[in-house]
Design an enzyme around this catalytic site. Structure first.
Site, PDB file in Angstrom:
ATOM      1  N   ARG A 162     -47.467 -37.464 -12.652  1.00  0.00           N
ATOM      2  CA  ARG A 162     -47.773 -36.303 -13.738  1.00  0.00           C
ATOM      3  C   ARG A 162     -47.163 -36.139 -14.924  1.00  0.00           C
ATOM      4  NH1 ARG A 162     -47.170 -31.302  -9.987  1.00  0.00           N
ATOM      5  NH2 ARG A 162     -48.288 -30.382 -11.607  1.00  0.00           N
ATOM      6  N   GLN A 174     -47.273 -19.780 -14.837  1.00  0.00           N
ATOM      7  CA  GLN A 174     -47.144 -20.747 -13.438  1.00  0.00           C
ATOM      8  C   GLN A 174     -47.078 -22.149 -13.840  1.00  0.00           C
ATOM      9  OE1 GLN A 174     -49.789 -18.757 -10.280  1.00  0.00           O
ATOM     10  NE2 GLN A 174     -50.820 -18.090 -12.222  1.00  0.00           N
ATOM     11  N   VAL A 183     -46.110 -25.567 -15.284  1.00  0.00           N
ATOM     12  CA  VAL A 183     -44.685 -26.440 -15.426  1.00  0.00           C
ATOM     13  C   VAL A 183     -44.788 -27.447 -16.486  1.00  0.00           C
ATOM     14  CG1 VAL A 183     -43.950 -25.921 -13.100  1.00  0.00           C
ATOM     15  CG2 VAL A 183     -45.548 -27.975 -13.616  1.00  0.00           C
ATOM     16  N   HIS A 235     -42.565 -21.111 -12.413  1.00  0.00           N
ATOM     17  CA  HIS A 235     -42.609 -22.291 -11.282  1.00  0.00           C
ATOM     18  C   HIS A 235     -41.891 -23.316 -11.858  1.00  0.00           C
ATOM     19  CE1 HIS A 235     -46.519 -20.805  -9.478  1.00  0.00           C
ATOM     20  NE2 HIS A 235     -45.331 -19.746  -9.013  1.00  0.00           N
ATOM     21  N   CYS A 283     -26.746 -39.880  -6.972  1.00  0.00           N
ATOM     22  CA  CYS A 283     -25.414 -40.081  -7.241  1.00  0.00           C
ATOM     23  C   CYS A 283     -25.136 -41.144  -6.432  1.00  0.00           C
ATOM     24  CB  CYS A 283     -24.689 -39.036  -6.694  1.00  0.00           C
ATOM     25  SG  CYS A 283     -22.930 -39.027  -6.874  1.00  0.00           S
ATOM     26  N   SER A 333     -56.402 -18.793 -10.123  1.00  0.00           N
ATOM     27  CA  SER A 333     -57.159 -18.564  -9.147  1.00  0.00           C
ATOM     28  C   SER A 333     -56.613 -17.110  -8.655  1.00  0.00           C
ATOM     29  CB  SER A 333     -57.083 -19.804  -8.137  1.00  0.00           C
ATOM     30  OG  SER A 333     -55.882 -20.023  -7.724  1.00  0.00           O
ATOM     31  N   PRO A 362     -63.656 -19.373 -16.369  1.00  0.00           N
ATOM     32  CA  PRO A 362     -65.087 -19.356 -16.431  1.00  0.00           C
ATOM     33  C   PRO A 362     -65.618 -19.417 -14.895  1.00  0.00           C
ATOM     34  CG  PRO A 362     -63.655 -21.299 -16.182  1.00  0.00           C
ATOM     35  CD  PRO A 362     -62.901 -20.401 -16.527  1.00  0.00           C
TER      36      PRO A 362
HETATM   37  N1  APR Z   1     -60.187 -21.902 -19.078  1.00  0.00           N
HETATM   38  C1  APR Z   1     -59.632 -20.933 -18.121  1.00  0.00           C
HETATM   39  N2  APR Z   1     -59.541 -20.936 -16.638  1.00  0.00           N
HETATM   40  C2  APR Z   1     -60.003 -22.235 -16.132  1.00  0.00           C
HETATM   41  C3  APR Z   1     -60.508 -23.418 -16.818  1.00  0.00           C
HETATM   42  C4  APR Z   1     -60.246 -23.217 -18.352  1.00  0.00           C
HETATM   43  N3  APR Z   1     -60.824 -24.060 -19.324  1.00  0.00           N
HETATM   44  N4  APR Z   1     -60.768 -24.321 -16.145  1.00  0.00           N
HETATM   45  C5  APR Z   1     -60.544 -23.920 -14.919  1.00  0.00           C
HETATM   46  N5  APR Z   1     -60.009 -22.402 -14.858  1.00  0.00           N
HETATM   47  C6  APR Z   1     -59.677 -21.709 -13.858  1.00  0.00           C
HETATM   48  C7  APR Z   1     -60.224 -22.089 -12.471  1.00  0.00           C
HETATM   49  O1  APR Z   1     -61.375 -21.380 -12.332  1.00  0.00           O
HETATM   50  C8  APR Z   1     -59.130 -21.508 -11.297  1.00  0.00           C
HETATM   51  O2  APR Z   1     -59.526 -20.093 -11.101  1.00  0.00           O
HETATM   52  O3  APR Z   1     -58.387 -21.867 -13.724  1.00  0.00           O
HETATM   53  C9  APR Z   1     -57.917 -21.477 -12.237  1.00  0.00           C
HETATM   54  C10 APR Z   1     -57.093 -22.569 -11.822  1.00  0.00           C
HETATM   55  O4  APR Z   1     -56.478 -22.269 -10.629  1.00  0.00           O
HETATM   56  P1  APR Z   1     -55.354 -23.035  -9.614  1.00  0.00           P
HETATM   57  O5  APR Z   1     -55.845 -24.743  -9.659  1.00  0.00           O
HETATM   58  O6  APR Z   1     -55.541 -22.540  -8.238  1.00  0.00           O
HETATM   59  O7  APR Z   1     -54.054 -23.036 -10.423  1.00  0.00           O
HETATM   60  P2  APR Z   1     -53.024 -21.801 -10.581  1.00  0.00           P
HETATM   61  O8  APR Z   1     -53.713 -20.302 -10.217  1.00  0.00           O
HETATM   62  O9  APR Z   1     -52.441 -22.013 -11.678  1.00  0.00           O
HETATM   63  O10 APR Z   1     -52.183 -22.233  -9.078  1.00  0.00           O
HETATM   64  C11 APR Z   1     -51.187 -21.305  -8.956  1.00  0.00           C
HETATM   65  O11 APR Z   1     -50.398 -22.853  -7.359  1.00  0.00           O
HETATM   66  O12 APR Z   1     -50.359 -25.074  -6.730  1.00  0.00           O
HETATM   67  C12 APR Z   1     -49.544 -24.047  -7.003  1.00  0.00           C
HETATM   68  O13 APR Z   1     -47.367 -24.075  -8.266  1.00  0.00           O
HETATM   69  C13 APR Z   1     -48.793 -24.349  -8.366  1.00  0.00           C
HETATM   70  O14 APR Z   1     -48.427 -22.866 -10.294  1.00  0.00           O
HETATM   71  C14 APR Z   1     -49.435 -23.201  -9.174  1.00  0.00           C
HETATM   72  C15 APR Z   1     -50.066 -22.196  -8.473  1.00  0.00           C
END
Ligand code: APR
Length: 238
Positions: free
Chosen positions: A68, A100, A102, A118, A147, A189, A211
């Site tokens: 990553r 959120q 990293v 995070h 270490c 999300s 979106p």
């Molecule tokens: N612009 C805006 N939003 C977008 C785009 C975009 N181009 N593409 C996707 N999305 C939205 C998706 O519809 C979804 O709702 O971004 C969201 C991503 O959600 P997740 O994948 O669940 O990511 P996140 O909410 O950051 O997860 C929270 O979960 O896995 C852990 O620690 C990790 O920080 C992370 C936390």
């Protein structure tokens, strides 16, 4: 563009912004939960993003984070990241950016004082409380580096499932949420707490930018259906 929301932005003395993985999607960083492309659709988070998983199989977890890191090093911030950084530059002190993510792309775009809930994937820390012998600069190379005296391992400085968020950062984020006139919730999300809870404790109006439907739409005063790189430049231009 929703003119009413633009009016809210113009009128707001203090804007809090909460971002998630969707913020970096247009930079080429996969999100976590998008059906096909999300990391958690391909990898089991309980095998890769918990302390127990790391202790059980340190090299597999370390290598996954190395993969990553390489991916993130190859991409760049997008127009959404830059719009947030530009706004903060034009209006010092009016925006608090909470993420959120990293990946460090907000910081790379020039956003000041980013509150990283995070952690930061490009940094390491010791798995166990370091002893006098634990010197990261002299760590024995490997997956993971460790270490040479006590065997303590280096791990990515990110918050794994089941771990507490950095308290000072969380407190600053809660203060920003509870004193904002407007909160922009971008690319998340909204299923992971306590981060998602910040949108539910926002003192001001809440605007979701995504979106797709999210778990925070019910907490929103407006939902803008679109992407971060498309909508943020329009939303934040003076
Ligand atoms: N612009 C805006 N939003 C977008 C785009 C975009 N181009 N593409 C996707 N999305 C939205 C998706 O519809 C979804 O709702 O971004 C969201 C991503 O959600 P997740 O994948 O669940 O990511 P996140 O909410 O950051 O997860 C929270 O979960 O896995 C852990 O620690 C990790 O920080 C992370 C936390």
């Amino acid at each position: 563009m929703n003119e009413q929301v633009r009016d809210w932005v113009r009128a707001a003395r203090h804007i809090a912004v909460l971002t998630g993985a969707g913020m970096s999607a247009e930079s080429g960083v996969p999100t976590f939960r998008d059906a096909q492309t999300g990391l958690w659709a391909k990898f089991d988070p309980h095998q890769l993003a918990t302390e127990n998983a790391f202790r059980a199989n340190p090299s597999m977890v370390w290598d996954w984070y190395a993969f990553r890191r390489e991916m993130i090093a190859k991409v760049d911030s997008n127009a959404g990241h830059r719009a947030l950084a530009d706004f903060a530059r034009r209006h010092p002190g009016r925006m608090t950016l909470i993420t959120q993510n990293v990946d460090g792309l907000h910081q790379r775009a020039g956003s000041p004082g980013v509150l990283g809930l995070h952690g930061n994937i490009s940094q390491d820390k010791w798995l166990d409380t370091p002893h006098a012998c634990c010197n990261a600069d002299a760590a024995v190379p490997g997956s993971p580096p460790h270490c040479g005296v006590c065997g303590n391992m280096l791990r990515p400085d990110v918050v794994w499932f089941g771990e507490a968020l950095p308290l000072q950062t969380l407190t600053l984020a809660e203060n920003a949420a509870s004193s904002c006139d407007l909160m922009l919730v971008v690319g998340t999300s909204g299923v992971v707490y306590p981060a998602a809870g910040l949108a539910r404790m926002a003192a001001g109006k809440v605007v979701v930018v995504n979106p797709h439907p999210s778990d925070l739409d019910d907490a929103a005063d407006a939902v803008l259906s679109g992407t971060a790189a498309q909508l943020l430049p329009q939303l934040l231009e003076d």
